[in-house]
Design a protein around this motif. Sequence first.
Motif, PDB file in Angstrom:
ATOM      1  N   LEU A   1       0.498  11.584 -10.292  1.00 11.66           N
ATOM      2  CA  LEU A   1      -0.469  12.675 -10.347  1.00 11.66           C
ATOM      3  C   LEU A   1       0.153  14.055 -10.158  1.00 11.66           C
ATOM      4  O   LEU A   1      -0.342  15.044 -10.713  1.00 11.66           O
ATOM      5  CB  LEU A   1      -1.561  12.460  -9.293  1.00 11.66           C
ATOM      6  N   TYR A   2       1.235  14.131  -9.356  1.00  6.25           N
ATOM      7  CA  TYR A   2       1.746  15.450  -8.993  1.00  6.25           C
ATOM      8  C   TYR A   2       3.175  15.726  -9.447  1.00  6.25           C
ATOM      9  O   TYR A   2       3.630  16.867  -9.349  1.00  6.25           O
ATOM     10  CB  TYR A   2       1.667  15.632  -7.476  1.00  6.25           C
ATOM     11  N   LYS A   3       3.877  14.718  -9.944  1.00  3.53           N
ATOM     12  CA  LYS A   3       5.272  14.918 -10.319  1.00  3.53           C
ATOM     13  C   LYS A   3       5.568  14.537 -11.772  1.00  3.53           C
ATOM     14  O   LYS A   3       6.720  14.618 -12.192  1.00  3.53           O
ATOM     15  CB  LYS A   3       6.185  14.102  -9.393  1.00  3.53           C
ATOM     16  N   SER A   4       4.573  14.120 -12.519  1.00  2.00           N
ATOM     17  CA  SER A   4       4.810  13.678 -13.895  1.00  2.00           C
ATOM     18  C   SER A   4       4.046  14.556 -14.880  1.00  2.00           C
ATOM     19  O   SER A   4       3.077  15.241 -14.523  1.00  2.00           O
ATOM     20  CB  SER A   4       4.387  12.210 -14.064  1.00  2.00           C
ATOM     21  N   GLY A   5       4.484  14.515 -16.137  1.00  2.00           N
ATOM     22  CA  GLY A   5       3.779  15.262 -17.178  1.00  2.00           C
ATOM     23  C   GLY A   5       2.371  14.749 -17.394  1.00  2.00           C
ATOM     24  O   GLY A   5       1.444  15.530 -17.659  1.00  2.00           O
ATOM     25  N   TRP A   6       2.203  13.425 -17.279  1.00  2.00           N
ATOM     26  CA  TRP A   6       0.859  12.860 -17.441  1.00  2.00           C
ATOM     27  C   TRP A   6      -0.068  13.354 -16.343  1.00  2.00           C
ATOM     28  O   TRP A   6      -1.250  13.655 -16.611  1.00  2.00           O
ATOM     29  CB  TRP A   6       0.937  11.337 -17.416  1.00  2.00           C
ATOM     30  N   GLY A   7       0.440  13.477 -15.126  1.00  2.00           N
ATOM     31  CA  GLY A   7      -0.373  13.986 -14.029  1.00  2.00           C
ATOM     32  C   GLY A   7      -0.822  15.421 -14.277  1.00  2.00           C
ATOM     33  O   GLY A   7      -1.955  15.806 -13.941  1.00  2.00           O
TER      34      GLY A   7
ATOM     35  N   THR B   1       0.827  -1.213   0.000  1.00  2.00           N
ATOM     36  CA  THR B   1       0.000   0.000   0.000  1.00  2.00           C
ATOM     37  C   THR B   1       0.854   1.253   0.000  1.00  2.00           C
ATOM     38  O   THR B   1       0.573   2.216  -0.725  1.00  2.00           O
ATOM     39  CB  THR B   1      -0.928   0.004   1.226  1.00  2.00           C
ATOM     40  N   LEU B   2       1.909   1.254   0.804  1.00  2.00           N
ATOM     41  CA  LEU B   2       2.811   2.405   0.852  1.00  2.00           C
ATOM     42  C   LEU B   2       3.458   2.638  -0.503  1.00  2.00           C
ATOM     43  O   LEU B   2       3.545   3.787  -0.983  1.00  2.00           O
ATOM     44  CB  LEU B   2       3.879   2.176   1.923  1.00  2.00           C
ATOM     45  N   LEU B   3       3.889   1.564  -1.143  1.00  2.00           N
ATOM     46  CA  LEU B   3       4.524   1.678  -2.456  1.00  2.00           C
ATOM     47  C   LEU B   3       3.547   2.225  -3.493  1.00  2.00           C
ATOM     48  O   LEU B   3       3.887   3.139  -4.268  1.00  2.00           O
ATOM     49  CB  LEU B   3       5.058   0.311  -2.891  1.00  2.00           C
ATOM     50  N   ILE B   4       2.331   1.690  -3.517  1.00  2.00           N
ATOM     51  CA  ILE B   4       1.324   2.137  -4.485  1.00  2.00           C
ATOM     52  C   ILE B   4       0.985   3.610  -4.252  1.00  2.00           C
ATOM     53  O   ILE B   4       0.834   4.392  -5.207  1.00  2.00           O
ATOM     54  CB  ILE B   4       0.054   1.279  -4.385  1.00  2.00           C
ATOM     55  N   THR B   5       0.861   4.015  -2.989  1.00  2.00           N
ATOM     56  CA  THR B   5       0.535   5.407  -2.676  1.00  2.00           C
ATOM     57  C   THR B   5       1.622   6.352  -3.180  1.00  2.00           C
ATOM     58  O   THR B   5       1.323   7.409  -3.758  1.00  2.00           O
ATOM     59  CB  THR B   5       0.357   5.587  -1.161  1.00  2.00           C
ATOM     60  N   ILE B   6       2.888   5.984  -2.981  1.00  2.00           N
ATOM     61  CA  ILE B   6       3.997   6.813  -3.459  1.00  2.00           C
ATOM     62  C   ILE B   6       3.979   6.906  -4.981  1.00  2.00           C
ATOM     63  O   ILE B   6       4.182   7.986  -5.566  1.00  2.00           O
ATOM     64  CB  ILE B   6       5.332   6.241  -2.958  1.00  2.00           C
ATOM     65  N   VAL B   7       3.709   5.779  -5.646  1.00  2.00           N
ATOM     66  CA  VAL B   7       3.669   5.773  -7.117  1.00  2.00           C
ATOM     67  C   VAL B   7       2.521   6.654  -7.619  1.00  2.00           C
ATOM     68  O   VAL B   7       2.696   7.441  -8.570  1.00  2.00           O
ATOM     69  CB  VAL B   7       3.528   4.331  -7.639  1.00  2.00           C
TER      70      VAL B   7
END
Length: 308
Positions: free
Chosen positions: A178-184, A167-173
Amino acid sequence: MLSGYSFNDLASIFVMQSFAGLILFSVFLLMALGLAIVFGQMGVINMAHGEFMILGAYTTYVCSYIFAQWMPALFGLYFFIAVILAFIVAGTVGMFLEWSLIRFLYKRPLDTLLATWGVSLILQQIFRSTFGAREVGVTLPDWMMGSWNLSETIQIPINGMIVIAITLLITIVIYGLLYKSGWGKQVRAVMQNRTMAGDVGINTERVDRFTFGLGCGVAGVAGAAFTMIGSTSPTAGQQYIVDTFLVVAFGGTESLGGTIASAFSISQARSILEFFLSGSMAQVLVLLTVIGILMLRPQGLFALKVRR
């Protein structure tokens, strides 16, 4: 309610129930993250979200069976492969659903609610026809069984720690996407102004499809995690869909931090209360508390501030 327990007993109970709450929090959070992406970012009320969780659970069950029958030497690693497959299967079905149905119903929330409710019934029947109406459970590898003895009275299940780590890994991804990528950035641009986003060259249809697929894929991962704490049945997803909507509404439909805080508070409250009260009474008390808070703050705990 607390009479008859010593201080040490209460401390052990709260630690054990808090960890049980963390496992429940993991399932809630994975479900709510997927729903927050679909509902918060796209405005789609997906009543079939619970069935995507069960799709991931059945994918894990099938993967467990295949490894046990034909690849027993690799059985100890099957769960991690199953998590990846659960995400891919649920995400692919989600993108197909968006392409074939959801894309025609944007800005029609009541229609999406009714349509996805019908989809949930169809998926339940498919599960029932394929796997039967009875509950099924996966077999965990030996190294995932047992518990870590924190003290003489406190034991932490190993499979629970694995669920929390996933869960921690998925949340970080998800946060990074959403907030650090161009797609986001494209996702948030489409959410804020679809017409303007299209005018500047963003393929809004592709963004919608991949966003819906991502939300459904995360629900599939929640289903894989669910197999470690409960049995899977065609209708098991309906037991979590109300709680998931509650988590998203309580935290704020467009706030990732609010979703995390909401899932944590609701799961911890339910887990601790269930030890001293019945499960149904604990759920009622938590529900009444959340409703009372939403009456005072209907936008949720961490709603984004926007200009009006």
